[in-house]
Structure formats: structure tokens, C-alpha cells
Motif scaffolding. Structure first.
Motif, mmCIF file in Angstrom:
data_model
loop_
_atom_site.group_PDB
_atom_site.id
_atom_site.type_symbol
_atom_site.label_atom_id
_atom_site.label_comp_id
_atom_site.label_asym_id
_atom_site.label_seq_id
_atom_site.Cartn_x
_atom_site.Cartn_y
_atom_site.Cartn_z
ATOM 1 N N SER A 22 9.482 -9.642 -5.113
ATOM 2 C CA SER A 22 10.362 -10.008 -6.148
ATOM 3 C C SER A 22 10.251 -9.616 -7.460
ATOM 4 C CB SER A 22 10.403 -11.594 -6.158
ATOM 5 O OG SER A 22 9.017 -12.104 -6.338
ATOM 6 N N VAL A 36 12.616 -11.140 -1.686
ATOM 7 C CA VAL A 36 12.866 -9.701 -2.533
ATOM 8 C C VAL A 36 13.864 -10.321 -3.703
ATOM 9 C CG1 VAL A 36 12.646 -8.451 -0.461
ATOM 10 C CG2 VAL A 36 14.686 -9.314 -0.756
ATOM 11 N N HIS A 37 13.732 -11.502 -3.936
ATOM 12 C CA HIS A 37 14.770 -12.057 -5.109
ATOM 13 C C HIS A 37 14.465 -11.299 -6.630
ATOM 14 C CE1 HIS A 37 11.389 -14.700 -6.797
ATOM 15 N NE2 HIS A 37 11.983 -14.570 -8.016
ATOM 16 N N LEU A 58 21.126 -5.146 2.574
ATOM 17 C CA LEU A 58 19.914 -5.348 3.144
ATOM 18 C C LEU A 58 19.760 -4.400 4.516
ATOM 19 C CD1 LEU A 58 19.655 -9.286 3.227
ATOM 20 C CD2 LEU A 58 18.362 -7.758 1.764
ATOM 21 N N VAL A 102 16.914 -13.638 -0.922
ATOM 22 C CA VAL A 102 17.171 -12.327 -1.285
ATOM 23 C C VAL A 102 18.216 -12.744 -2.576
ATOM 24 C CG1 VAL A 102 17.401 -11.347 0.901
ATOM 25 C CG2 VAL A 102 19.470 -12.810 0.257
ATOM 26 N N ASN A 158 20.385 -10.639 -6.484
ATOM 27 C CA ASN A 158 20.699 -9.246 -6.396
ATOM 28 C C ASN A 158 22.125 -9.012 -6.670
ATOM 29 O OD1 ASN A 158 17.941 -7.874 -5.611
ATOM 30 N ND2 ASN A 158 18.022 -9.866 -4.460
ATOM 31 N N ALA A 211 20.441 -17.064 -0.691
ATOM 32 C CA ALA A 211 21.294 -15.842 -1.132
ATOM 33 C C ALA A 211 22.252 -16.337 -2.390
ATOM 34 C CB ALA A 211 22.312 -15.402 -0.038
ATOM 35 N N ASN A 238 24.447 -13.719 -5.946
ATOM 36 C CA ASN A 238 24.900 -12.211 -5.566
ATOM 37 C C ASN A 238 26.266 -12.045 -5.796
ATOM 38 O OD1 ASN A 238 22.330 -10.713 -4.238
ATOM 39 N ND2 ASN A 238 22.115 -12.818 -3.388
#
Length: 348
Positions: free
Chosen positions: A63, A86-87, A94, A109, A112, A132, A135
Motif C-alpha cells: 500500500s 495494495v490500497h 488487477l 484494492v 486506485n 474496493a 476507484n
């Protein structure tokens, strides 16, 4: 003959020894200590070559970097990873190989630039939390609800979702669904299958979301419902049957029913008002037969136990709990499409 017998015994001893060695080796592998790898906040623009064997990683934190992509080869080798964070990167997609993460329980995630999630994510059947948020998602995979049977948290706020896939109603383990700040036009009709859902937040879809499905009243575990700042004029009467509901937010809507003076008196009064509407006790309400009435006449519910002013909820015919009919075994039984069909449908 004697020589052959001695040779046979020797071979058997060697086979036994090999089996013991294989068993010992397997136990040693099970006792391998898995590692947490933290590479957050390192201004990474690409993935460095890992200095450890990726199969020993149980948590990988990437991240707060500047990553624009994650190599397919990396995720394919994270055989034991349970948490992948992976923020706050610059990811636009992905890798499809994320479907190889059979032990993954938490995937973050958020923050992103993702416009979609790979369809292969449905293969992560151990997944319990998917974050999520923040995004650019315009849709979720159509089949996401059919495979992620262990998902408990689905967080997709601050995206551009126009609808939630119909398969969402099959997420029977789901406890939290947060879809606020999107562009939702409607919700899936068969929400009653979400038998463990405790928190539902679809607020701030503004002028896009104008109606709620009647099945929202069969979310047996629902504790918090936030539908504030939408374009809703009428709350479904079925909300009056939500026995566990403790918090209802509906401000910022052009509500006509219940009227504002009722809403201002609190949840208890609102639920009483809606229950009365189900029983047809409001003479100024439109003369229409609710789907609950159809259920009662078809002996699905015991009409004698319809909700009254004292807040009683529905009791199943012959004292059966509604939980049994809301289980996955009876998927879609109470969908409004079926319930509002001609009476002859039920008499077949």
C-alpha cells in the motif's frame, strides 16, 4: 529361494523407510513459518525482485506506493497469502492470476484507478473481505455472488456503479454491504437471500436511486439501514417488519410516505406507521394489495399474525421460523416478481 525371500524383505524395509521420510518431510513443510512482508510507503513504481520465497508469504502489504501494475507472475506464486493490501496506488487493473489465491481472505484494492475487477476473482473462494472503495468501478463481475460464498464484507463506496449484479443476492454470508456514493439506479430484487446482512448502506446515490425493493423487509438480520440522500419518495412498507433494525437514516430524500412529521418521531413510530400501512389501516393510502397480503392469502404467512400496532412481526404458518424459508435452499421464493404474479401461479 531363501535369497529371494531376503531380497523381498530388504525391499519392503526400504519402502517403509522412504514412506517415513516422506511423512517427516511433509510435517516439516507444514511447520514452515509464514512471513509478513511490508513494503508500504516506499514510493515503489514497480515491483522489486522478492528476496524471499513467495510461497512463505501470508501477508503482503504494498500500500501507499506508486505501482501502476502487479505482475501476473507474482500473484500466481503467492500460494499461501491470506492478506493482500495494495490500497493507495495507481493501479488501473488487477492481474487475472489473482484467481490463483485460493487462501486469500482479505483483499484491499481501495484508492486506485480500477474500472473493473477481473472475473477470475470469483475463484478466491476463501475471500471474506473485499475493499474496493475509491476507484472508478462501473460494474462488478456478473457472477461474483455465485462463487464468493464466504464473503462477509463488500465495500464498494465512492465508485461509478450503476447497478449491483443480480448474483449479489446469493452472498448468503454477507454481513456488511456498503455501496454509497455511486450512481445506483436500483438494487437487486431478491435481497431476502442475504440472511446474515447486518449493515446496508446505499446512501448518497442522489437523484439516481428512486426506489427500494420490497424484499428489503425480509433482511432478517438487518441492524442498520442507510438510504439517505437519494431520490426516494416512498419507503417500502416491509421495512416495518425488520425486527432487529436499530438505525434507519433516510434524510435528504423527497419522502412522501412516511411523511416528514412521522420520520421526525423516530424509528419506533416509523415502523409502526409502515406496519399499519401493510394492514390497510391508513384509509388515505392507495388501494392496492401488497405482496405481503398475497403471502398471507397463499398461506405462506399466518394472516392472524400479521404486524399490528404492538410491533409484532410475521410468524410462519404452523409456527415455522421464516429463517428456514430464507435459506439458500429457497432462493428467490419471496421475490416480488413471483409474489406479484397471478394467483394461479401459486395454485399449481
Amino acid at each position: 529361494m531363501l535369497h529371494q525371500e531376503q531380497h523381498h524383505r530388504q525391499v519392503m524395509r526400504m519402502d517403509q523407510k522412504k514412506r517415513v521420510e516422506r511423512t517427516r518431510s511433509a510435517k516439516e513443510e507444514e511447520e514452515v513459518i509464514l512471513e509478513i512482508v511490508d513494503m508500504s510507503g516506499m514510493a515503489l513504481k514497480s515491483m522489486p525482485d522478492p528476496s524471499i520465497n513467495t510461497r512463505f508469504i501470508c501477508k503482503l502489504d504494498l500500500s501507499n506506493n506508486d505501482l501502476q501494475s502487479i505482475p501476473e507472475s507474482l500473484t500466481a506464486r503467492l500460494l499461501n497469502v491470506m492478506v493482500l493490501d495494495v490500497h493507495s496506488n495507481q493501479l488501473k487493473s488487477l492481474p487475472n492470476s489473482i484467481g490463483c489465491l485460493s487462501k486469500l481472505k482479505t483483499l484491499n484494492v481501495s484508492g486506485n484507478m480500477l474500472q473493473s475487477l477481473p472475473r477470475t476473482i470469483e475463484n478466491c473462494r476463501s475471500l471474506e473481505e473485499l475493499n474496493a472503495n475509491f476507484n472508478k468501478l462501473t460494474q462488478l463481475p456478473d457472477t461474483i455472488g455465485f462463487e464468493l460464498i464466504n464473503l462477509k464484507k463488500l465495500l464498494v463506496n465512492c465508485n461509478k456503479l450503476v447497478f449491483l449484479p443480480m448474483s449479489t443476492s446469493h452472498l448468503t454470508s454477507l454481513q456488511i454491504l456498503d455501496a454509497r456514493l455511486n450512481c445506483l439506479r436500483s438494487l437487486p430484487e431478491d435481497l431476502e437471500n442475504l440472511i446474515n446482512l447486518e449493515v446496508l448502506n446505499v446512501s448518497q446515490n442522489f437523484h439516481f436511486l428512486a426506489t427500494l425493493p420490497y424484499s428489503i423487509g425480509l433482511l432478517l438480520s438487518l441492524v442498520e439501514l442507510d438510504v439517505s440522500y437519494n431520490n426516494i419518495t416512498t419507503l417500502p412498507e416491509s421495512i416495518g417488519c425488520l425486527k432487529k433494525l436499530q438505525k434507519l437514516r433516510a434524510e435528504g430524500n423527497p419522502l412522501v410516505s412516511p411523511p416528514m412529521d412521522v420520520m421526525e418521531q423516530g424509528l419506533h413510530v416509523v415502523k409502526g406507521y409502515l406496519c399499519e400501512k401493510i394492514n390497510g389501516m391508513h384509509n388515505n393510502s392507495p388501494k392496492k394489495t401488497s405482496w405481503f397480503g398475497k403471502l398471507a392469502r397463499c398461506s405462506t404467512f399466518n394472516g392472524a399474525n400479521m404486524p399490528r400496532e404492538d410491533g409484532d412481526n410475521y410468524i410462519m404458518h404452523n409456527e415455522r421460523s421464516i429463517d428456514s424459508l430464507s435459506s439458500p435452499k429457497y432462493l428467490g421464493m419471496f421475490s416480488p416478481r413471483r409474489l406479484l404474479s397471478p394467483r394461479s401461479y401459486f395454485s399449481r
